[in-house]
Design an enzyme around this catalytic site. Structure first.
Site, PDB file in Angstrom:
ATOM      1  N   HIS A  92       9.950  10.328  -3.782  1.00 58.74           N
ATOM      2  CA  HIS A  92       9.114   9.136  -3.985  1.00 58.74           C
ATOM      3  C   HIS A  92       9.099   8.783  -5.480  1.00 58.74           C
ATOM      4  CE1 HIS A  92       5.696   6.449  -4.101  1.00 58.74           C
ATOM      5  NE2 HIS A  92       5.892   6.277  -2.800  1.00 58.74           N
ATOM      6  N   GLU A 163      12.186   1.440  -1.601  1.00 58.92           N
ATOM      7  CA  GLU A 163      10.868   1.147  -2.168  1.00 58.92           C
ATOM      8  C   GLU A 163      11.039   0.627  -3.596  1.00 58.92           C
ATOM      9  OE1 GLU A 163       7.340   3.168  -0.102  1.00 58.92           O
ATOM     10  OE2 GLU A 163       7.945   4.413  -1.769  1.00 58.92           O
TER      11      GLU A 163
HETATM   12  P1  13P Z   1       1.850   0.489  -1.073  1.00 56.86           P
HETATM   13  O1  13P Z   1       2.012   0.132   0.375  1.00 56.86           O
HETATM   14  O2  13P Z   1       0.458   0.834  -1.463  1.00 56.86           O
HETATM   15  O3  13P Z   1       2.498  -0.519  -1.969  1.00 56.86           O
HETATM   16  O4  13P Z   1       2.664   1.875  -1.299  1.00 56.86           O
HETATM   17  C1  13P Z   1       3.961   1.972  -0.864  1.00 56.86           C
HETATM   18  C2  13P Z   1       4.439   3.348  -1.067  1.00 56.86           C
HETATM   19  O5  13P Z   1       4.602   3.810  -2.195  1.00 56.86           O
HETATM   20  C3  13P Z   1       4.661   4.175   0.122  1.00 56.86           C
HETATM   21  O6  13P Z   1       5.384   5.317  -0.156  1.00 56.86           O
END
Ligand code: 13P
Length: 246
Positions: A92, A163
Protein backbone atom coordinates in the site's frame (compact mmCIF):
# COMPACT_ATOMS: atom_id res chain seq x y z
CA UNK A 1 -16.74 -13.22 -12.05
CA UNK A 2 -18.13 -11.36 -9.02
CA UNK A 3 -16.66 -7.91 -8.39
CA UNK A 4 -14.17 -8.04 -5.53
CA UNK A 5 -14.68 -5.35 -2.88
CA UNK A 6 -11.86 -5.13 -0.34
CA UNK A 7 -12.36 -2.83 2.65
CA UNK A 8 -9.13 -1.31 3.95
CA UNK A 9 -9.89 -0.05 7.44
CA UNK A 10 -6.31 1.25 7.81
CA UNK A 11 -5.59 2.27 11.45
CA UNK A 12 -9.29 2.42 12.43
CA UNK A 13 -11.45 2.22 14.51
CA UNK A 14 -9.84 2.83 17.89
CA UNK A 15 -11.68 0.15 19.90
CA UNK A 16 -12.63 -3.48 19.34
CA UNK A 17 -16.23 -2.67 20.34
CA UNK A 18 -16.50 -0.24 17.40
CA UNK A 19 -14.79 -2.71 15.06
CA UNK A 20 -17.25 -5.44 16.03
CA UNK A 21 -20.24 -3.13 15.56
CA UNK A 22 -19.05 -2.07 12.10
CA UNK A 23 -18.22 -5.64 11.09
CA UNK A 24 -21.63 -6.94 12.17
CA UNK A 25 -23.47 -4.11 10.43
CA UNK A 26 -21.58 -4.77 7.20
CA UNK A 27 -22.14 -8.53 7.49
CA UNK A 28 -25.90 -7.99 7.89
CA UNK A 29 -26.02 -5.50 5.04
CA UNK A 30 -23.93 -7.69 2.75
CA UNK A 31 -26.34 -10.63 2.77
CA UNK A 32 -27.77 -9.78 -0.66
CA UNK A 33 -24.73 -8.47 -2.49
CA UNK A 34 -23.46 -10.14 -5.62
CA UNK A 35 -19.91 -9.01 -4.78
CA UNK A 36 -17.10 -10.92 -3.10
CA UNK A 37 -16.50 -8.98 0.13
CA UNK A 38 -13.25 -8.85 2.10
CA UNK A 39 -12.64 -6.77 5.21
CA UNK A 40 -9.07 -5.93 6.23
CA UNK A 41 -9.07 -4.65 9.84
CA UNK A 42 -6.04 -3.75 11.98
CA UNK A 43 -4.15 -6.93 13.00
CA UNK A 44 -5.25 -7.01 16.64
CA UNK A 45 -8.95 -7.06 15.72
CA UNK A 46 -8.55 -10.06 13.41
CA UNK A 47 -8.90 -12.89 16.01
CA UNK A 48 -12.04 -11.38 17.53
CA UNK A 49 -13.63 -10.70 14.16
CA UNK A 50 -12.72 -14.12 12.81
CA UNK A 51 -14.96 -15.62 15.51
CA UNK A 52 -17.98 -13.76 14.09
CA UNK A 53 -17.14 -13.94 10.38
CA UNK A 54 -19.89 -15.37 8.24
CA UNK A 55 -20.73 -15.57 4.56
CA UNK A 56 -20.41 -13.63 2.33
CA UNK A 57 -17.83 -11.55 4.24
CA UNK A 58 -14.23 -12.78 4.28
CA UNK A 59 -11.34 -11.56 6.38
CA UNK A 60 -8.10 -10.14 5.09
CA UNK A 61 -5.11 -8.25 6.46
CA UNK A 62 -3.40 -4.99 5.58
CA UNK A 63 0.12 -6.42 5.44
CA UNK A 64 2.16 -9.49 6.41
CA UNK A 65 5.84 -10.23 6.84
CA UNK A 66 7.48 -12.77 4.54
CA UNK A 67 9.24 -14.79 7.25
CA UNK A 68 8.81 -16.10 10.77
CA UNK A 69 11.30 -15.95 13.63
CA UNK A 70 13.38 -13.17 15.13
CA UNK A 71 11.58 -10.24 13.52
CA UNK A 72 10.31 -8.03 16.33
CA UNK A 73 6.87 -6.54 15.72
CA UNK A 74 6.20 -8.36 12.46
CA UNK A 75 3.15 -10.55 11.74
CA UNK A 76 3.68 -13.55 9.48
CA UNK A 77 1.35 -15.05 6.94
CA UNK A 78 0.96 -18.23 9.03
CA UNK A 79 -0.11 -16.20 12.05
CA UNK A 80 -2.84 -14.63 9.92
CA UNK A 81 -3.89 -17.82 8.17
CA UNK A 82 -5.08 -19.47 11.37
CA UNK A 83 -7.72 -16.73 11.69
CA UNK A 84 -9.04 -17.36 8.21
CA UNK A 85 -7.42 -14.45 6.34
CA UNK A 86 -7.73 -15.13 2.63
CA UNK A 87 -6.37 -11.89 1.17
CA UNK A 88 -3.48 -9.67 2.22
CA UNK A 89 -2.91 -6.11 1.03
CA UNK A 90 0.74 -5.73 0.00
CA UNK A 91 2.63 -2.58 -0.92
CA UNK A 92 0.00 0.00 0.00
CA UNK A 93 1.28 3.52 -0.74
CA UNK A 94 0.97 4.38 2.95
CA UNK A 95 3.42 1.53 3.72
CA UNK A 96 5.67 2.58 0.84
CA UNK A 97 5.70 6.11 2.30
CA UNK A 98 7.09 4.59 5.52
CA UNK A 99 9.96 2.99 3.64
CA UNK A 100 8.63 -0.25 2.17
CA UNK A 101 10.59 -0.97 -1.00
CA UNK A 102 9.69 -2.84 -4.17
CA UNK A 103 12.16 -5.52 -3.06
CA UNK A 104 10.35 -6.14 0.22
CA UNK A 105 7.00 -6.01 -1.56
CA UNK A 106 8.23 -8.67 -3.99
CA UNK A 107 9.21 -10.97 -1.09
CA UNK A 108 5.82 -10.47 0.55
CA UNK A 109 3.92 -11.22 -2.67
CA UNK A 110 5.94 -14.41 -3.15
CA UNK A 111 5.35 -15.47 0.46
CA UNK A 112 1.59 -14.95 0.05
CA UNK A 113 1.46 -17.03 -3.13
CA UNK A 114 3.56 -19.83 -1.59
CA UNK A 115 1.11 -19.97 1.31
CA UNK A 116 -2.06 -19.89 -0.77
CA UNK A 117 -3.01 -16.39 0.25
CA UNK A 118 -4.14 -13.92 -2.39
CA UNK A 119 -1.99 -10.79 -2.40
CA UNK A 120 -3.71 -7.51 -3.21
CA UNK A 121 -0.68 -5.82 -4.74
CA UNK A 122 -1.02 -2.02 -4.67
CA UNK A 123 0.56 0.20 -7.27
CA UNK A 124 0.01 3.83 -8.20
CA UNK A 125 1.64 7.13 -9.04
CA UNK A 126 1.71 10.32 -6.99
CA UNK A 127 0.42 13.73 -8.11
CA UNK A 128 3.79 14.97 -9.30
CA UNK A 129 4.46 11.83 -11.32
CA UNK A 130 1.02 12.13 -12.95
CA UNK A 131 1.64 15.81 -13.74
CA UNK A 132 4.99 15.01 -15.34
CA UNK A 133 3.44 12.29 -17.51
CA UNK A 134 5.31 9.53 -15.69
CA UNK A 135 2.31 7.38 -14.71
CA UNK A 136 3.05 4.52 -17.12
CA UNK A 137 6.73 4.49 -16.21
CA UNK A 138 5.95 4.28 -12.49
CA UNK A 139 3.31 1.57 -12.90
CA UNK A 140 5.63 -0.46 -15.11
CA UNK A 141 8.55 -0.29 -12.69
CA UNK A 142 6.35 -1.15 -9.69
CA UNK A 143 4.97 -4.14 -11.61
CA UNK A 144 8.40 -5.24 -12.83
CA UNK A 145 10.04 -5.08 -9.39
CA UNK A 146 7.05 -6.38 -7.46
CA UNK A 147 6.52 -9.39 -9.71
CA UNK A 148 10.17 -10.38 -10.16
CA UNK A 149 10.50 -14.18 -10.13
CA UNK A 150 6.75 -14.88 -9.88
CA UNK A 151 5.89 -17.82 -12.08
CA UNK A 152 3.38 -17.74 -14.93
CA UNK A 153 1.49 -20.40 -12.96
CA UNK A 154 1.10 -18.21 -9.87
CA UNK A 155 0.47 -14.91 -11.59
CA UNK A 156 -3.20 -15.70 -12.22
CA UNK A 157 -3.92 -15.77 -8.48
CA UNK A 158 -2.91 -12.16 -8.05
CA UNK A 159 -5.10 -9.12 -7.43
CA UNK A 160 -3.55 -5.81 -8.51
CA UNK A 161 -4.98 -2.65 -6.97
CA UNK A 162 -4.50 0.53 -8.96
CA UNK A 163 -4.46 3.24 -6.31
CA UNK A 164 -3.33 6.63 -7.61
CA UNK A 165 -1.87 8.28 -4.51
CA UNK A 166 -3.40 11.66 -5.38
CA UNK A 167 -6.88 10.14 -5.23
CA UNK A 168 -6.50 8.47 -1.83
CA UNK A 169 -8.43 10.12 0.99
CA UNK A 170 -8.97 13.31 -1.01
CA UNK A 171 -12.61 12.93 -2.02
CA UNK A 172 -11.40 13.36 -5.62
CA UNK A 173 -11.49 9.95 -7.21
CA UNK A 174 -9.67 9.26 -10.45
CA UNK A 175 -11.81 9.87 -13.59
CA UNK A 176 -13.09 6.63 -15.02
CA UNK A 177 -11.23 7.42 -18.27
CA UNK A 178 -7.91 7.63 -16.47
CA UNK A 179 -8.70 4.50 -14.46
CA UNK A 180 -9.56 2.70 -17.69
CA UNK A 181 -6.26 3.81 -19.24
CA UNK A 182 -4.36 2.50 -16.21
CA UNK A 183 -6.30 -0.75 -16.33
CA UNK A 184 -5.43 -1.28 -19.99
CA UNK A 185 -1.80 -0.33 -19.36
CA UNK A 186 -1.50 -2.81 -16.46
CA UNK A 187 -2.98 -5.61 -18.59
CA UNK A 188 -0.65 -4.77 -21.48
CA UNK A 189 2.38 -4.71 -19.18
CA UNK A 190 1.44 -8.10 -17.75
CA UNK A 191 1.21 -9.55 -21.26
CA UNK A 192 4.66 -8.10 -22.02
CA UNK A 193 6.04 -9.89 -18.95
CA UNK A 194 4.11 -13.14 -19.22
CA UNK A 195 2.55 -15.29 -21.86
CA UNK A 196 -0.28 -17.75 -21.37
CA UNK A 197 -3.87 -17.73 -20.28
CA UNK A 198 -3.20 -17.07 -16.60
CA UNK A 199 -2.77 -13.36 -17.29
CA UNK A 200 -6.51 -13.10 -18.00
CA UNK A 201 -7.22 -14.39 -14.49
CA UNK A 202 -5.43 -11.48 -12.78
CA UNK A 203 -8.02 -9.22 -11.19
CA UNK A 204 -7.40 -5.49 -11.37
CA UNK A 205 -9.27 -3.35 -8.86
CA UNK A 206 -9.40 0.38 -8.17
CA UNK A 207 -8.93 2.33 -4.92
CA UNK A 208 -8.96 6.05 -4.13
CA UNK A 209 -12.01 7.98 -2.85
CA UNK A 210 -14.51 5.36 -3.95
CA UNK A 211 -18.08 5.88 -2.71
CA UNK A 212 -21.62 4.65 -3.46
CA UNK A 213 -21.98 7.21 -6.28
CA UNK A 214 -18.87 6.31 -8.25
CA UNK A 215 -18.50 2.60 -7.38
CA UNK A 216 -20.42 1.18 -10.30
CA UNK A 217 -18.71 3.30 -12.94
CA UNK A 218 -15.26 1.93 -12.06
CA UNK A 219 -16.58 -1.55 -12.87
CA UNK A 220 -18.82 -0.69 -15.82
CA UNK A 221 -16.89 2.11 -17.50
CA UNK A 222 -13.28 1.56 -16.40
CA UNK A 223 -13.51 -2.25 -16.64
CA UNK A 224 -12.17 -2.80 -13.13
CA UNK A 225 -12.77 -6.17 -11.43
CA UNK A 226 -13.45 -4.59 -8.07
CA UNK A 227 -12.73 -1.80 -5.60
CA UNK A 228 -10.54 -1.06 -2.58
CA UNK A 229 -12.44 1.47 -0.45
CA UNK A 230 -10.74 3.10 2.53
CA UNK A 231 -12.76 5.90 4.15
CA UNK A 232 -16.11 4.65 2.81
CA UNK A 233 -15.52 1.22 4.37
CA UNK A 234 -15.57 2.75 7.87
CA UNK A 235 -19.17 3.85 7.47
CA UNK A 236 -21.44 0.78 7.44
CA UNK A 237 -24.20 2.58 5.51
CA UNK A 238 -21.85 3.81 2.80
CA UNK A 239 -20.00 0.53 2.50
CA UNK A 240 -23.20 -1.52 2.33
CA UNK A 241 -24.51 0.95 -0.29
CA UNK A 242 -21.38 0.20 -2.36
CA UNK A 243 -21.88 -3.56 -1.91
CA UNK A 244 -25.53 -3.30 -2.90
CA UNK A 245 -24.59 -1.78 -6.26
CA UNK A 246 -23.55 -5.29 -7.26
P1 13P B 1 -9.92 6.12 0.39
O1 13P B 1 -11.06 5.30 -0.13
O2 13P B 1 -10.14 6.66 1.76
O3 13P B 1 -9.47 7.14 -0.60
O4 13P B 1 -8.67 5.10 0.58
C1 13P B 1 -8.31 4.28 -0.46
C2 13P B 1 -7.25 3.37 -0.01
O5 13P B 1 -6.13 3.78 0.27
C3 13P B 1 -7.58 1.95 0.14
O6 13P B 1 -6.46 1.15 0.26
Amino acid sequence: MKPLIVANWKCNPSTFAEAEKLFLAVSRGASKTGAEVVICPPFVFIPGLSAITKNPVKLGAQDAFFQEGAFTSQISINILKQFGCKYIIIGHSEKRALGETNKIINKKIKACLENNIIPVFCIGENRQERRLGKTSKILKSQLKEGLKGISPFNIGKLVIAYEPIWAIGTGNACDTDKAKEANIFIKKTLTDFYSGKNIQKVRIIYGGSTNPDNALSFIKDAGMDGLLPGGASLDAKKFVAILNKF
